[in-house]
Design a protein around this motif. Sequence first.
Motif, PDB file in Angstrom:
ATOM      1  N   GLY A  62       1.228  25.300  -9.095  1.00 55.58           N
ATOM      2  CA  GLY A  62       1.452  25.085  -7.676  1.00 55.58           C
ATOM      3  C   GLY A  62       2.215  23.794  -7.455  1.00 55.58           C
ATOM      4  N   VAL A  63       2.250  23.333  -6.212  1.00 50.84           N
ATOM      5  CA  VAL A  63       2.980  22.114  -5.874  1.00 50.84           C
ATOM      6  C   VAL A  63       2.031  20.920  -5.924  1.00 50.84           C
ATOM      7  N   VAL A  64       2.356  19.960  -6.774  1.00 49.93           N
ATOM      8  CA  VAL A  64       1.599  18.716  -6.863  1.00 49.93           C
ATOM      9  C   VAL A  64       2.263  17.682  -5.966  1.00 49.93           C
ATOM     10  N   THR A  65       1.484  17.096  -5.057  1.00 52.90           N
ATOM     11  CA  THR A  65       2.000  16.080  -4.137  1.00 52.90           C
ATOM     12  C   THR A  65       1.266  14.774  -4.360  1.00 52.90           C
ATOM     13  N   SER A  66       2.038  13.699  -4.492  1.00 50.68           N
ATOM     14  CA  SER A  66       1.477  12.353  -4.591  1.00 50.68           C
ATOM     15  C   SER A  66       1.982  11.535  -3.403  1.00 50.68           C
ATOM     16  N   LEU A  67       1.047  10.929  -2.675  1.00 45.53           N
ATOM     17  CA  LEU A  67       1.389  10.066  -1.542  1.00 45.53           C
ATOM     18  C   LEU A  67       0.821   8.676  -1.798  1.00 45.53           C
ATOM     19  N   GLU A 102      -3.091   9.281  -2.602  1.00 49.16           N
ATOM     20  CA  GLU A 102      -3.590  10.646  -2.512  1.00 49.16           C
ATOM     21  C   GLU A 102      -2.819  11.523  -3.481  1.00 49.16           C
ATOM     22  N   VAL A 103      -3.534  12.379  -4.184  1.00 51.11           N
ATOM     23  CA  VAL A 103      -2.923  13.376  -5.062  1.00 51.11           C
ATOM     24  C   VAL A 103      -3.560  14.716  -4.726  1.00 51.11           C
ATOM     25  N   ARG A 104      -2.741  15.718  -4.466  1.00 50.09           N
ATOM     26  CA  ARG A 104      -3.295  17.036  -4.160  1.00 50.09           C
ATOM     27  C   ARG A 104      -2.430  18.130  -4.778  1.00 50.09           C
ATOM     28  N   LEU A 105      -3.059  19.261  -5.008  1.00 50.52           N
ATOM     29  CA  LEU A 105      -2.398  20.441  -5.561  1.00 50.52           C
ATOM     30  C   LEU A 105      -2.513  21.570  -4.554  1.00 50.52           C
TER      31      LEU A 105
END
Length: 725
Positions: A309-314, A355-358
């Motif tokens: 999936g898409v890994v997002t790091s903020l 924040e890190v989310r998948l």
Amino acid sequence: MTTRYASGVSAGALAAALLVSGSAYAQERAAEVEELIVTAQRVEENLQEVPVAVTAFSAAALERSNIETLGDIALRTPGFSMGQVDPIQQNFAIRGIGSAQGISQNAGGDPSVVVFVDGVYAGRGGTPDLDALDLERVEVLRGPQGTLFGKNTVGGLVQFVTRKPSADTSLRIQGQLGNYDRRAVNVRGNVALADNVFLAAGASIKTRDGYEFNETTGNDVNDEDLRTGHLALRLTPSDALDVILSFDVTDQDQKGNPRDNICDTTLRGGVHCVGVNPDPRVMNAWTDGKMRRLVKTYRGEVNWETPLGVVTSLTGLRDVKLNYVTPFFSNPVNPPNQIESTETGHEKNQQFSQEVRLAFGLMDERLRGQVGFYYLNEDNGRTHWLLQQFPAPAQTGLAVYPQTVDATSTALFGQASFDILPTLTATVGARMTWEEKEGHFIGRKVSGPGLPPPLSADYDVSAQEKWDAFTPRFALDWQPTEDVLLYASAARGFKSGGFQGIAGNGASQATPYDPEFAWSYEAGAKTQWLDNRVRLNLSVFRTDYEDLQVSQLVPLCCVVVGNAATAKIEGAELEFDIRPFRGLQIDGSYAWLDAKFESFATGATGNFTGNRLPRSPKDKVNLGVQYSTDLSGWAALARVDYSNQSKMYFEASNIPTQKQQGYINWDARASLTSPDDRWEVAVWGKNLSDELVATYVTAFAPYRQVLVPYTPPKTYGVTLTWKMQ
């Protein structure tokens, strides 16, 4: 899929045909409500397909309504009200849930409604100016958002979404002149540095004279001197990787805003009101005060498409410096003798968040959702001086209150949606948050024959407290047709606990107040009709609000915050957007709110069970009418915005002196755009009926006096814009 009659004609088309006929109907079908994309669930979705109550303003809508501040946003959003101690320290309330008055002046306190910029929590130090960012849209999420957004979203949140740098080369220069010698310049641009490197930048300057006049000093006060900048770099090294690095700065340097002193001339023969000018825009303070704010924000966003999936790091880093001098209480008795209470403060805040989310999709997207980790650390140092000058020696003196607070918040969260049927979806989510605050607090007399209130004795104390919160969400949505979405949800939100801002003694200062929680139950419908020419969105809700952090003004002491109450909130909100024919747009909303304390712990100021919650007007109406047409190749557009809000109170006491009467606001804007779309000239006016609206009220019962700052008076001007495309 739209419902059809036996003849094969859709219900929407048949209804539309009843309004217009023949070839005229075919010509008017192009008038449709625009599609809005929002990130209310941390992924991009059509507004009409999100089972959350959201009000969204596109960049075009912001411009056409001449929206420049969060106050303008609140005015046009159902269930959203805003107050402010001064132009920097603001208090938001959504559906009756808002911060305890004065909590923004507390090193160990937090708000109940917060702002996110591109997903990054914007904590203390005020919100960024809208012109500091090249905004793509603004979203207001109403109701607890504790699962995906976390702490301090117990009432809801405001989300700024900026425009991503792109390959398109553009330049926009805008200048503005207005009354009160208003002058503003705004420049924005975008350029491709390489095939996969893009740069966006912008800057603005705003200045104007003050809205009020200080008779004592002879100067205008509550002026504006604001400078902002924004820079964003985007790199796309591959189709799977997207990186954005951004920086914005806000530099605000202006005079203060002394309060209007509303005196009761019947008390003591009116002696205490001698010298007080009855004009609400004329003040009497020994100093103009000042406000200086410097906010720097660094953000990094990485989106990486992986097989999972898409890994997002903020990543966010925020640095805030705030200095202010506020003549809080000013009363000239037998001039030139002054009775004064002046607050002076300095605050330095550093915030780091990660924040890190998948975001994933499984079973051919039948199961989709996201999981993530969040960390926030805030170091806040605040020094507050209180100068009181009274005829009574025991009440005269200077005290100082240094505070340092280190706060951390860590969370694990996840949410998943499963299509039970192609048209029926169930959503379950949860967030577990762990928080800790550690502070060092000092209260000390500096000078004076006596200890000035609220300080009863010097103190030097340290305190530490930990809390945790579980905030789940459950939702079910059904889409019987392409144009109708029905949903029901239950969600929990919380607001962090904290420590007092200024306490009268060390024991009170070292005693924390606990978090507050809210369970919200909501049902709603999002619908579009008549071939997308009518949009009607409805939500009804009930909120059970517990452990409210309520502020109470203790006479001759201080503002004390405590978990003093529970409340039940019920309401309904309707939003609409209608396009009867090409060129005409009618949009707006209505909100009904019944927000009352179910219980209230009796304290020094009384029992307020049954009273309305602060900043929760019962009725609020917004109506916008916009018309555009072609004038010999020039595009003409005119818009009028009308708002009508019923009375509301600023404190739990609900006493008349703490009330803002119902008021009406009129804004208008008219523009002409050149045939090549390069030039636009617009004339505009705000608060055209010149309503006097309080933003904050403090009542001193012993003197029957009310201290009030106000929203801006009637303003108007002209804006000239040039674009390179």
